[in-house]
Design an enzyme around this catalytic site. Structure first.
Site, PDB file in Angstrom:
ATOM      1  N   GLY A   1      12.769   3.128   0.644  1.00 35.42           N
ATOM      2  CA  GLY A   1      12.234   3.608  -0.638  1.00 35.42           C
ATOM      3  C   GLY A   1      12.651   5.044  -0.862  1.00 35.42           C
ATOM      4  O   GLY A   1      11.941   5.826  -1.508  1.00 35.42           O
TER       5      GLY A   1
ATOM      6  N   ARG B   1       9.702   8.744  -5.502  1.00 32.57           N
ATOM      7  CA  ARG B   1       9.252  10.135  -5.412  1.00 32.57           C
ATOM      8  C   ARG B   1       8.693  10.464  -4.030  1.00 32.57           C
ATOM      9  O   ARG B   1       9.036  11.475  -3.439  1.00 32.57           O
ATOM     10  CB  ARG B   1       8.201  10.404  -6.495  1.00 32.57           C
ATOM     11  CG  ARG B   1       8.843  10.340  -7.894  1.00 32.57           C
ATOM     12  CD  ARG B   1       7.909  10.804  -8.969  1.00 32.57           C
ATOM     13  NE  ARG B   1       6.707   9.962  -9.008  1.00 32.57           N
ATOM     14  CZ  ARG B   1       5.750  10.076  -9.910  1.00 32.57           C
ATOM     15  NH1 ARG B   1       5.853  10.996 -10.855  1.00 32.57           N
ATOM     16  NH2 ARG B   1       4.696   9.289  -9.903  1.00 32.57           N
TER      17      ARG B   1
ATOM     18  N   GLY C   1       3.222   3.504   3.884  1.00 35.73           N
ATOM     19  CA  GLY C   1       2.379   4.109   2.861  1.00 35.73           C
ATOM     20  C   GLY C   1       2.295   3.252   1.606  1.00 35.73           C
ATOM     21  O   GLY C   1       1.563   3.587   0.683  1.00 35.73           O
ATOM     22  N   THR C   2       3.021   2.155   1.578  1.00 37.65           N
ATOM     23  CA  THR C   2       3.039   1.285   0.402  1.00 37.65           C
ATOM     24  C   THR C   2       1.709   0.542   0.283  1.00 37.65           C
ATOM     25  O   THR C   2       1.123   0.143   1.284  1.00 37.65           O
ATOM     26  CB  THR C   2       4.174   0.249   0.543  1.00 37.65           C
ATOM     27  OG1 THR C   2       5.345   0.917   1.024  1.00 37.65           O
ATOM     28  CG2 THR C   2       4.464  -0.425  -0.779  1.00 37.65           C
TER      29      THR C   2
ATOM     30  N   ALA D   1      -1.297   3.122   6.200  1.00 39.52           N
ATOM     31  CA  ALA D   1      -2.235   4.174   5.787  1.00 39.52           C
ATOM     32  C   ALA D   1      -2.295   4.243   4.271  1.00 39.52           C
ATOM     33  O   ALA D   1      -1.310   4.546   3.611  1.00 39.52           O
ATOM     34  CB  ALA D   1      -1.794   5.518   6.360  1.00 39.52           C
TER      35      ALA D   1
ATOM     36  N   ASN E   1      -3.616   6.454   2.696  1.00 38.07           N
ATOM     37  CA  ASN E   1      -3.657   7.863   2.309  1.00 38.07           C
ATOM     38  C   ASN E   1      -3.129   8.696   3.460  1.00 38.07           C
ATOM     39  O   ASN E   1      -3.664   8.637   4.558  1.00 38.07           O
ATOM     40  CB  ASN E   1      -5.120   8.248   1.996  1.00 38.07           C
ATOM     41  CG  ASN E   1      -5.215   9.617   1.371  1.00 38.07           C
ATOM     42  OD1 ASN E   1      -4.287  10.414   1.437  1.00 38.07           O
ATOM     43  ND2 ASN E   1      -6.347   9.894   0.751  1.00 38.07           N
TER      44      ASN E   1
ATOM     45  N   HIS F   1      -8.662  13.846 -11.361  1.00 36.21           N
ATOM     46  CA  HIS F   1      -7.215  13.599 -11.370  1.00 36.21           C
ATOM     47  C   HIS F   1      -6.614  13.990 -12.712  1.00 36.21           C
ATOM     48  O   HIS F   1      -7.321  14.208 -13.687  1.00 36.21           O
ATOM     49  CB  HIS F   1      -6.923  12.116 -11.103  1.00 36.21           C
ATOM     50  CG  HIS F   1      -7.066  11.710  -9.676  1.00 36.21           C
ATOM     51  ND1 HIS F   1      -8.298  11.442  -9.104  1.00 36.21           N
ATOM     52  CD2 HIS F   1      -6.149  11.553  -8.669  1.00 36.21           C
ATOM     53  CE1 HIS F   1      -8.115  11.116  -7.818  1.00 36.21           C
ATOM     54  NE2 HIS F   1      -6.842  11.180  -7.534  1.00 36.21           N
TER      55      HIS F   1
ATOM     56  N   LYS G   1      -3.543   9.023 -15.069  1.00 37.11           N
ATOM     57  CA  LYS G   1      -3.976   7.985 -14.118  1.00 37.11           C
ATOM     58  C   LYS G   1      -4.649   6.858 -14.883  1.00 37.11           C
ATOM     59  O   LYS G   1      -5.461   7.097 -15.768  1.00 37.11           O
ATOM     60  CB  LYS G   1      -4.967   8.625 -13.130  1.00 37.11           C
ATOM     61  CG  LYS G   1      -5.381   7.720 -11.985  1.00 37.11           C
ATOM     62  CD  LYS G   1      -6.186   8.517 -10.960  1.00 37.11           C
ATOM     63  CE  LYS G   1      -6.643   7.643  -9.820  1.00 37.11           C
ATOM     64  NZ  LYS G   1      -5.535   6.996  -9.098  1.00 37.11           N
TER      65      LYS G   1
ATOM     66  N   GLY H   1      -8.701   4.905  -5.849  1.00 34.37           N
ATOM     67  CA  GLY H   1      -8.827   4.105  -4.634  1.00 34.37           C
ATOM     68  C   GLY H   1      -9.430   4.904  -3.493  1.00 34.37           C
ATOM     69  O   GLY H   1     -10.259   4.385  -2.729  1.00 34.37           O
ATOM     70  N   THR H   2      -9.050   6.164  -3.381  1.00 36.98           N
ATOM     71  CA  THR H   2      -9.608   7.004  -2.316  1.00 36.98           C
ATOM     72  C   THR H   2     -11.113   7.178  -2.483  1.00 36.98           C
ATOM     73  O   THR H   2     -11.867   7.137  -1.507  1.00 36.98           O
ATOM     74  CB  THR H   2      -8.920   8.386  -2.308  1.00 36.98           C
ATOM     75  OG1 THR H   2      -7.526   8.200  -2.036  1.00 36.98           O
ATOM     76  CG2 THR H   2      -9.520   9.297  -1.253  1.00 36.98           C
TER      77      THR H   2
END
Lengths: 252, 252, 252, 252
Positions: free
Chosen positions: C11, C15, C79-80, C106, C108, C136, C140, C146-147
């Site tokens: 990936g 970014r 991280g996906t 993970a 996060n 945020h 968004k 989600g966190t």
């Protein structure tokens, strides 16, 4: 069709200048007619038909740049530092001979920062205590920041003219530096932390209450709305204006 | 029916002591059997059948109070300051001769404050930068606060054992005091403001992020849950424990 | 001479992936051996000698990527998003046949965020009240983040297992939405503000005190220390680990 | 020698009234001439020579109290709620017949709160985004708070008159309530936490920057400077004034 203001950016290769170039290009009511870097000749300003000059250069060249602009009837919006009393005096003399021309010299273009300082000063006379905390990235070489010094000076002046007592402080045992530095009698604390950009808090305290003004600058982009606001208003403010707050509607 | 712990409060006429009297009276699992003020005889503790003593007196009398308690087989929970190395050593000697007796000496009974310091220290090794800001009412005579000093020491120890570099700082031009004081290499800033009680922030910074632990003590009531937790657990911790965190489940 | 870990980034054109490429290249103990984008063949991972794979791709391809890595004896740091229960189960089965291989998934990678959530949950059982505010940028699409949902779930679980009562709330007259949403009985509030990136506060309150954990993510760079920490530790954690906190030393 | 203003307090047995009694007694430029509780006759106001009346009673009696004061040529400073449009209209009619008399009706006497709301509204037109968070103790029955509603209304009016667009918000998937409630198009969030008293934040965001106004009321004492300021200035403001900001020098 909208008439576009012809704007030139000086210091276009610097970090702030590069942001200004992008901001002017993106503004529908402006047209970037010149972007000059170190060594480029000022005569290209007249060739390009610039009527507004944004100076984001270095202390060594800003005075000559502004002088050139004024002498050629261009309005100037200046973010460069180094404008001491002598320079400001010479600029005012020059401007008396060029009546319609406006120059804005702003040590800080972040709208939020300018608003926070102005409001904090105004409010500070209603509170017993006031202190300033500024927080920046750890690569900054001076402490406190220039903005914090100016904020403290504004607060001190406002309190003095209202006859407010100094903030109470019973400290008798201090580990050197714990209580920060003093600017015109106002305590200022400087934090340096990786990850930060530029942040400031003014804390006001009275019996049973606290009022806090906090400004966070996360990005140089935060200065651009102020630069554009300067360009849009400088022609309506002939002569010299120091500080962006002179252009803001803060009356309550 | 619930068995109530027989608790005595020493220093019952002081501000903290008076709060403790109320807290013990309100706790369903405790019974206030004695509340002693300055000049009252310690023998009334045994007369009253106290098994737990909460000492919130003054540095001059706390050692004798705790000695009396231990010698009479009572557990002690102590919030009084003044326990230097010599006193702690003497107390430990005394306790070796009274095996089942527990003493908790806690410089800070605010659960939130103790948790914040412990977590901040633990987290500090994952960040490049760390600074401490403590904020108190302007009648406080010392700066920085004892809690801030201890927090900075905990952080410094944790970073040292993990081999973390000192926080970066490029300051070359400082107005004296701007960057705060240094405690074991950690910068600490002390704010004094009317209206505040006792507040502390630990700021951790790394590339692109900040982690902040803030504790606010609005009221002496905030110390009482910690005092009660101390009473409830001191019998299960024979010997000397310094710091309320020894009684908290912080394992993650 | 330091032995460098051979790392591949999947990936690499996204970014986050582009940040990871830079981070791996800058890490003295790692060597970037492959950087794959959409459509690149996974066989180049084996050709390049990758032993560690960082997957920052999309939900559609992450499972196949990780399967390929595991089958070829490479450790994976992922991280996906998109790893639902079914996928996790299949991955665990696969890992039982490849004993020395470690996979970290993970949601996060911001160390500060992971630490803040873990500490806040642990502390929450000592306080009557707890609420979460996440803030945020306004682009968004989901609220809450989600966190924030995961943080609230951790807190709810910790309080439930300690038998803590729900946070008190006497509200009888509410303008719809004022009190936020509820996640497992925990109130969560979502602020959307231009200029912000990703920020979260957990507020804990008890009699006379408040404890606040705040995390600010100013930049994607904030995720990279966590990604590198994952790569450095994944080989010592064979099998599947979900959540970066599994690799952190949080014991107190 | 200083001339003391003869002040009466109505509702002297209530919590706010009791604070006001103490505050008036402590003010060197005021003299407490009457302190009336429920059932006391208003005629004692004239007997005592009161020229200033502070009304901190209940919605049921405040109108009659103020009417009595005005009819007897006393100035009134009113903190009681319940002044709807009908009552205000009747009061204005009454005041036209009593030309020198001033009445201040202030829904909020905390100077810091009034200043924060006024400044936040003024600043809000320079920012893309604005949201309000109010935080109170968990025994409060209404959400959002009256102060938050008024703050949002002030902000909405200021932005409307400046032609500012609504705050951007891309939310398409929301857990009900996450984004707070809406007051005149402004998002407001209500937090309830044990240990808090009354707190409010206005958050303004633009590209790369945030400006935050925060007010903390730790104690009812915080309302007294505003009450005294009202008494000192009401005679210079004949007729009806609603809101303490009418008496503050906020011009910048």
């Amino acid at each position: 069709m909208i008439e576009q203001l012809p704007v030139a950016v000086l210091g276009a290769n610097g970090r702030m200048g590069a942001e200004a170039v992008k901001a002017v290009e993106s503004a529908p009511d402006m047209k970037l007619v010149a972007a000059l870097g170190r060594g480029d000749s000022l005569t290209s300003l007249t060739d390009a038909g610039a009527r507004f000059v944004v100076d984001l250069t270095v202390p060594e060249s800003t005075e000559a740049n502004v002088r050139f602009a004024v002498e050629n009837g261009m309005h100037a919006v200046v973010g460069t530092t180094g404008w001491d009393a002598g320079r400001l005096e010479r600029l005012e003399s020059l401007l008396t001979g060029h009546e319609g021309v406006g120059v804005l010299i702003a040590p800080n273009f972040a709208l939020g920062s300018v608003l926070a300082s102005a409001f904090a000063a105004k409010a500070s006379k209603y509170f017993e205590s006031v202190e300033v905390i500024e927080l920046h990235h750890p690569d900054k070489v001076d402490a406190p920041s220039g903005t914090a010094v100016r904020t403290a000076q504004l607060i001190a002046a406002e309190r003095a003219s209202a006859g407010v007592e100094p903030s109470p402080d019973a400290t008798t045992s201090e580990l050197a530096g714990a209580r920060g530095c003093e600017v015109d009698g106002i305590r200022v604390h400087s934090v340096r932390l990786r990850g930060l950009v530029a942040h400031q808090e003014v804390l006001l305290g009275g019996p049973g209450e606290q009022l806090t003004f906090r400004h966070d600058s996360f990005d140089r982009a935060s200065f651009m709305p102020g630069v554009l606001l300067g360009v849009r208003n400088v022609a309506q403010h002939p002569g010299l204006t120091v500080g962006l707050d002179g252009y803001l509607d803060l009356g309550l």
